[in-house]
Write a protein that holds these residues in place. Structure first.
Motif, short mmCIF file in Angstrom:
data_model
loop_
_atom_site.label_atom_id
_atom_site.label_comp_id
_atom_site.label_asym_id
_atom_site.label_seq_id
_atom_site.Cartn_x
_atom_site.Cartn_y
_atom_site.Cartn_z
N GLU A 183 -0.19 3.62 -9.38
CA GLU A 183 0.75 4.56 -8.77
C GLU A 183 0.02 5.85 -8.37
N SER A 219 2.08 -0.12 -2.94
CA SER A 219 3.46 -0.45 -3.32
C SER A 219 3.73 -1.93 -3.14
N LYS A 221 -2.02 5.80 -5.09
CA LYS A 221 -1.33 5.92 -3.81
C LYS A 221 -1.67 7.23 -3.11
#
Length: 197
Positions: A181, A88, A184
């Motif tokens: 993303e 992030s 993650k």
């Protein structure tokens, strides 16, 4: 937002678009909505500005990492939180990994200076926890530092070599971000599955 904050935000935008070598102080001034003289008054060179942006970003990331490393949570929770937190952060500051590699080659003293501060990421508690989990038989016998290196490598590499990754996998910028993303959770799950007994 004060002038310095405007400059930092503008610098992040331009460094992301152009990279360090391609960025121009005039472009950063234009993005910040100030004249170039004001920019040079605040930061005498592009290198000084970049280092200031890096220092600010590092001061935000290091405490997050240390909070994860030293928390009372389980090892698997920490692995998951680290990959989510780091990815992030780099999505928000995509120019940093390449800059760190560049500076490690050209100006290693600058980068290493951060590893001597009190706020530097300190994995000592996490390493002890890994050793305890191995002794308890909950994870496979793996060298703790090798495990940490695996986690760091899997999270850092796609950003440090993003042009190579996008080219080899034929990814648009949007597809690359989507893949990051997804990482993650996929990185954490892969690591956990590889060490869990």
């Amino acid at each position: 937002m004060n002038t310095e904050e405007k400059i930092f935000e503008a610098a992040k935008v331009i460094f992301h678009k152009k990279g360090f070598a391609g960025a121009r102080m005039q472009e950063i001034a234009d993005e910040a909505g100030i004249n170039k003289a004001m920019l040079h008054y605040c930061f005498k060179s592009k290198q000084v500005l970049f280092e200031a942006v890096f220092k600010k970003a590092f001061s935000q990331l290091a405490p997050q990492i240390n909070t994860i490393f030293t928390s009372e949570k389980s090892l698997f929770e920490k692995i998951t939180e680290f990959t989510q937190s780091y990815i992030s952060f780099v999505i928000e500051n995509p120019f940093l990994p390449a800059f760190i590699i560049q500076e490690m080659n050209n100006n290693p003293e600058f980068v290493m200076s951060f590893m001597k501060t009190e706020n530097r990421p300190n994995p000592t508690v996490l390493i002890t926890q890994i050793e305890s989990e191995i002794e308890a038989g909950t994870i496979k016998a793996i060298k703790p530092k090798q495990l940490l290196l695996n986690i760091f490598s899997l999270t850092v590499f796609p950003f440090a070599a993003h042009m190579l990754v996008k080219s080899m996998l034929h990814l648009s910028p949007e597809e690359f971000l989507q893949m990051m993303e997804e990482r993650k959770t996929t990185i954490a799950q892969q690591i956990i599955n590889s060490i869990k007994k």
